[in-house]
Write a protein that holds these residues in place. Sequence first.
Motif, PDB file in Angstrom:
ATOM      1  N   CYS A 172      46.148  27.746  37.765  1.00 43.15           N
ATOM      2  CA  CYS A 172      46.522  28.785  36.809  1.00 43.15           C
ATOM      3  C   CYS A 172      47.707  28.382  35.942  1.00 43.15           C
ATOM      4  O   CYS A 172      47.961  29.031  34.922  1.00 43.15           O
ATOM      5  N   VAL A 173      48.443  27.348  36.331  1.00 41.50           N
ATOM      6  CA  VAL A 173      49.630  26.926  35.586  1.00 41.50           C
ATOM      7  C   VAL A 173      49.572  25.417  35.374  1.00 41.50           C
ATOM      8  O   VAL A 173      49.256  24.669  36.303  1.00 41.50           O
ATOM      9  N   HIS A 174      49.875  25.000  34.160  1.00 41.17           N
ATOM     10  CA  HIS A 174      50.091  23.591  33.879  1.00 41.17           C
ATOM     11  C   HIS A 174      51.595  23.348  33.864  1.00 41.17           C
ATOM     12  O   HIS A 174      52.317  23.850  33.000  1.00 41.17           O
ATOM     13  N   TYR A 175      52.054  22.603  34.864  1.00 44.95           N
ATOM     14  CA  TYR A 175      53.464  22.345  35.113  1.00 44.95           C
ATOM     15  C   TYR A 175      53.850  21.081  34.350  1.00 44.95           C
ATOM     16  O   TYR A 175      53.521  19.964  34.754  1.00 44.95           O
ATOM     17  N   ARG A 176      54.555  21.258  33.239  1.00 46.79           N
ATOM     18  CA  ARG A 176      54.853  20.136  32.353  1.00 46.79           C
ATOM     19  C   ARG A 176      55.885  19.194  32.973  1.00 46.79           C
ATOM     20  O   ARG A 176      56.947  19.629  33.431  1.00 46.79           O
TER      21      ARG A 176
ATOM     22  N   VAL B  60      54.879  38.110  37.132  1.00 42.21           N
ATOM     23  CA  VAL B  60      54.443  36.715  37.028  1.00 42.21           C
ATOM     24  C   VAL B  60      55.532  35.955  36.285  1.00 42.21           C
ATOM     25  O   VAL B  60      55.891  36.325  35.154  1.00 42.21           O
ATOM     26  N   PHE B  61      56.081  34.926  36.897  1.00 41.18           N
ATOM     27  CA  PHE B  61      57.120  34.116  36.261  1.00 41.18           C
ATOM     28  C   PHE B  61      56.486  32.849  35.695  1.00 41.18           C
ATOM     29  O   PHE B  61      55.626  32.231  36.318  1.00 41.18           O
ATOM     30  N   LEU B  62      56.956  32.472  34.510  1.00 40.60           N
ATOM     31  CA  LEU B  62      56.448  31.264  33.856  1.00 40.60           C
ATOM     32  C   LEU B  62      57.622  30.569  33.184  1.00 40.60           C
ATOM     33  O   LEU B  62      58.327  31.182  32.375  1.00 40.60           O
ATOM     34  N   ASP B  63      57.840  29.306  33.535  1.00 42.52           N
ATOM     35  CA  ASP B  63      58.890  28.551  32.863  1.00 42.52           C
ATOM     36  C   ASP B  63      58.481  28.272  31.424  1.00 42.52           C
ATOM     37  O   ASP B  63      57.293  28.068  31.119  1.00 42.52           O
ATOM     38  N   SER B  64      59.454  28.200  30.557  1.00 38.50           N
ATOM     39  CA  SER B  64      59.177  28.195  29.116  1.00 38.50           C
ATOM     40  C   SER B  64      58.621  26.882  28.592  1.00 38.50           C
ATOM     41  O   SER B  64      58.250  26.806  27.423  1.00 38.50           O
ATOM     42  N   ASP B  65      58.568  25.848  29.414  1.00 36.46           N
ATOM     43  CA  ASP B  65      57.907  24.618  28.984  1.00 36.46           C
ATOM     44  C   ASP B  65      56.559  24.419  29.684  1.00 36.46           C
ATOM     45  O   ASP B  65      55.918  23.386  29.507  1.00 36.46           O
ATOM     46  N   ASP B  66      56.143  25.409  30.466  1.00 38.77           N
ATOM     47  CA  ASP B  66      54.844  25.361  31.131  1.00 38.77           C
ATOM     48  C   ASP B  66      53.864  26.283  30.409  1.00 38.77           C
ATOM     49  O   ASP B  66      54.240  27.031  29.500  1.00 38.77           O
ATOM     50  N   THR B  67      52.604  26.267  30.807  1.00 37.55           N
ATOM     51  CA  THR B  67      51.591  27.115  30.176  1.00 37.55           C
ATOM     52  C   THR B  67      50.648  27.684  31.227  1.00 37.55           C
ATOM     53  O   THR B  67      50.428  27.072  32.279  1.00 37.55           O
ATOM     54  N   LEU B  68      50.098  28.852  30.918  1.00 32.44           N
ATOM     55  CA  LEU B  68      49.014  29.409  31.722  1.00 32.44           C
ATOM     56  C   LEU B  68      47.698  28.790  31.274  1.00 32.44           C
ATOM     57  O   LEU B  68      47.472  28.615  30.068  1.00 32.44           O
ATOM     58  N   THR B  69      46.835  28.487  32.198  1.00 33.81           N
ATOM     59  CA  THR B  69      45.525  27.953  31.837  1.00 33.81           C
ATOM     60  C   THR B  69      44.637  29.080  31.318  1.00 33.81           C
ATOM     61  O   THR B  69      44.812  30.242  31.699  1.00 33.81           O
ATOM     62  N   PRO B  70      43.669  28.792  30.442  1.00 35.66           N
ATOM     63  CA  PRO B  70      42.789  29.839  29.924  1.00 35.66           C
ATOM     64  C   PRO B  70      42.063  30.569  31.050  1.00 35.66           C
ATOM     65  O   PRO B  70      41.548  29.960  31.983  1.00 35.66           O
ATOM     66  N   GLY B  71      42.048  31.900  30.951  1.00 34.40           N
ATOM     67  CA  GLY B  71      41.343  32.716  31.929  1.00 34.40           C
ATOM     68  C   GLY B  71      42.060  32.897  33.246  1.00 34.40           C
ATOM     69  O   GLY B  71      41.509  33.514  34.169  1.00 34.40           O
ATOM     70  N   SER B  72      43.296  32.399  33.359  1.00 35.28           N
ATOM     71  CA  SER B  72      43.975  32.458  34.653  1.00 35.28           C
ATOM     72  C   SER B  72      44.346  33.884  35.044  1.00 35.28           C
ATOM     73  O   SER B  72      44.188  34.276  36.205  1.00 35.28           O
ATOM     74  N   LEU B  73      44.835  34.700  34.114  1.00 33.51           N
ATOM     75  CA  LEU B  73      45.216  36.069  34.468  1.00 33.51           C
ATOM     76  C   LEU B  73      44.000  36.897  34.867  1.00 33.51           C
ATOM     77  O   LEU B  73      44.094  37.778  35.726  1.00 33.51           O
ATOM     78  N   GLN B  74      42.858  36.637  34.239  1.00 35.34           N
ATOM     79  CA  GLN B  74      41.640  37.336  34.651  1.00 35.34           C
ATOM     80  C   GLN B  74      41.278  36.954  36.074  1.00 35.34           C
ATOM     81  O   GLN B  74      40.905  37.816  36.893  1.00 35.34           O
ATOM     82  N   ALA B  75      41.388  35.664  36.399  1.00 32.88           N
ATOM     83  CA  ALA B  75      41.097  35.223  37.765  1.00 32.88           C
ATOM     84  C   ALA B  75      42.077  35.826  38.757  1.00 32.88           C
ATOM     85  O   ALA B  75      41.694  36.228  39.869  1.00 32.88           O
ATOM     86  N   VAL B  76      43.357  35.913  38.388  1.00 35.05           N
ATOM     87  CA  VAL B  76      44.359  36.525  39.261  1.00 35.05           C
ATOM     88  C   VAL B  76      44.053  38.004  39.459  1.00 35.05           C
ATOM     89  O   VAL B  76      44.110  38.527  40.585  1.00 35.05           O
ATOM     90  N   ALA B  77      43.721  38.701  38.368  1.00 28.93           N
ATOM     91  CA  ALA B  77      43.412  40.134  38.476  1.00 28.93           C
ATOM     92  C   ALA B  77      42.198  40.371  39.366  1.00 28.93           C
ATOM     93  O   ALA B  77      42.191  41.305  40.181  1.00 28.93           O
ATOM     94  N   ASP B  78      41.185  39.546  39.210  1.00 22.42           N
ATOM     95  CA  ASP B  78      39.981  39.704  40.037  1.00 22.42           C
ATOM     96  C   ASP B  78      40.303  39.465  41.513  1.00 22.42           C
ATOM     97  O   ASP B  78      39.805  40.194  42.391  1.00 22.42           O
ATOM     98  N   ARG B  79      41.121  38.449  41.789  1.00 25.65           N
ATOM     99  CA  ARG B  79      41.457  38.155  43.185  1.00 25.65           C
ATOM    100  C   ARG B  79      42.333  39.256  43.784  1.00 25.65           C
ATOM    101  O   ARG B  79      42.187  39.613  44.963  1.00 25.65           O
TER     102      ARG B  79
END
Length: 747
Positions: A206-210, A87-106
């Motif tokens: 799942c991502v807030h793109y700043r 999972v790639f994440l730019d350093s000025d962006d954030t994961l939304t709460p619970g997003s990895l759990q939703a990804v794992a479930d899917r």
Amino acid sequence: MPRFSVIVPAYKVQAYLHECLESVLTQSYPDLELIAVDDCSPDACGAIIDEFAARDPRVRAVHLPRNRGLGPARNAGMAEATGDYLVFLDSDDTLTPGSLQAVADRLKETGDPDVLVYDYARTFWTGETVRNQAAAQLAEEGPAPFRLTDRPGLLRLLMVAWNKAYRREFVEAEELAFPTGYYEDTPWTYPVLMSAGSIATLDRVCVHYRQRRRGGILGTVSRRHFDVFEQYDRVFAYVDKRPELARWRPLLFRRMVDHLVVVFARRDRLPRRNRAEFLRKARTYYRRYHCPAGPLPPRARLHHALVRMGLHRTYHVLRCTAALLRRAARTAVRLRRALRAGALRLHYRVQRCLPVRADRAVFAAHGVPGHGCHPGALERAFRAHAPHIRTAWVTGAGERGALPSGVRPLRPDTAAYWTALARSRYLVHNAAFDRRLVKRPGQVLVQTRRGTPLKRTGLDLRGRPGADPDPGGLLEDVDRWDYLVSPSRHATLTWERAFPGAYTVLEYGNPRADVFLRATAADMSRVRRKLGVPEDAVVILYAPTSRAYRRTPVDLHRVLRRLGPRHIVLARAPHGHDGPLAAPSDGVLDVTGHPSVEELCLASDALVTDYSSIMVDYVCLDRPVVLLTDDWETHEAVRGTYVDLRACPPGAVARGEDELIDIFASGHWRGSRSAELRSAFRRRFCPHDDGRAAERVVRHVVLGEPGSPPVVPPARRPVPPPVASRPRAPLGAVPQPASPRTVTESH
């Protein structure tokens, strides 16, 4: 081997890096490793990464000896990864709460595909959040996983690396890597999607793109934007090596032209002296990779023609012409609006010269999507006890269906709206009426407010963060009030201080709580069927108050997993909250847009809130209330309160998410202590609520019968037995200890 390897490259983002890394480590799904790559950043990024690595063993710090760019930094992170998925994440962006759990479930649901594509939302520096406009491509309908040939619309999404999870074995088998230079996501994302043997989607942000005000790489004027040509060379070279991918050349060609037009058109990318050179090079690439792309819409045909012929000056002329036309159109719109506003002002002046109609009443409610709150209850009482008065409701364009039959809808800023405000005798609102309203002699304005004041309000907000420093507008509105409907002595004393004026207080109870004391079991069953809630489920209504300093903290999906499948949460976001409180699922229903909060209360078995005044209405149902006060000190400092709810709560109190789960798992939420607290709370804040509060207001204001009918407080109803085993007796009925039970109406 962790499930996820989250790779975060960092360069000159010290102001945002802490929030980014925290958003990963505070995920409810803990099976991850965080690989933070310091790309030889000259600021404090390296030190911040080391601090996180020292405090959490899941963090692995990678320091590059020299600055290599975003693509190589990601490659360095991939070389250290051991997780099942990247999972790639730019350093000025954030994961939304619970997003990895939703990804794992899917991922589990779709059989671990090679690629999972999820959604994002742009978060602007102004505070605005806007979801991806192409989110419809992520609909989870149809079979999954699938191949790109089944859903080619995925290529219309933004071609970035951070809106996907990649199976690491697939990436290694395909020998995929990021190139150097700008637009490094282009030769990564296209090959990934075209070569993936299985793809799935997740329709969830799942991502807030700043969107930074300044400092973003692609928003920097530089000749390095010419790198986009080399990146498409790499894409087409990849396709040429694989004959089975030749089918994608027409679509890739069209996407390349669109991309080149965007780079050329944006004023914050290319230096002015290089723009003609860029378009000449785009013409070369157009001819090099040209492939019939099928029929094109007119705008796309124009862009293709300009690129194909390299018409730099023609493009400039067309752009200036389009700008002039847009400016002329905006001017015409402003002129039309000004003329319409002037005509409405004149119409309102004329209507104010005509007599006030004693048989007309106008109702409005702020923060209510339909016909509800105290004005809704009073409107029903007007029709029941003063049927000679015709009522109208100020409503939005899409809310007419929520109005009862016989109620006239009024659209704001229409001739009918201003006629009603000018000539109706009774005006009822739960907030400030239209500031342009001129109250006439003979008009009666009834103010209800939106709930019992537990948080500071009115003039008591002075000195608080975000408060209006000028109380003049507030007091001007207060001076128009004739009556203020109050539910209790506490509310009366508070409002007389916070809203000083010459109005009359009608301390008659909570009009919107009348429905709770009159409802039957059939009403509750009807609402549950309407919401699709099973009759034997334990339904929890989660209705927090609005917070200016953070988003709502509860992970509802985690709470449900701990409580079991018999529980269902109705999540209602507060007014002004952006988006739902949690992603909808089988156990979580987003009911934010439901037109009646009273129906949601009837459908539930318990209320979970924090500092919202909905608790005062809910105790009239005599059902359990659980408070979540994990940020009490912050809330008290920012907003201020009149009541310390920790000292006199309406039920059990949780100081965090784990305590909230324990209260429901242990049964304390419906224990005898909870019932005692609820009874004391009701005596203090709901002494007049017997189901006839709205009737008393109408008889006083319209019929001239103050104090009629007298208050008959209902007897306290016992705590209901567990949901799965209790019979659905009428709400308000008091069961006797003997069997068979007899039922008496409490009111």
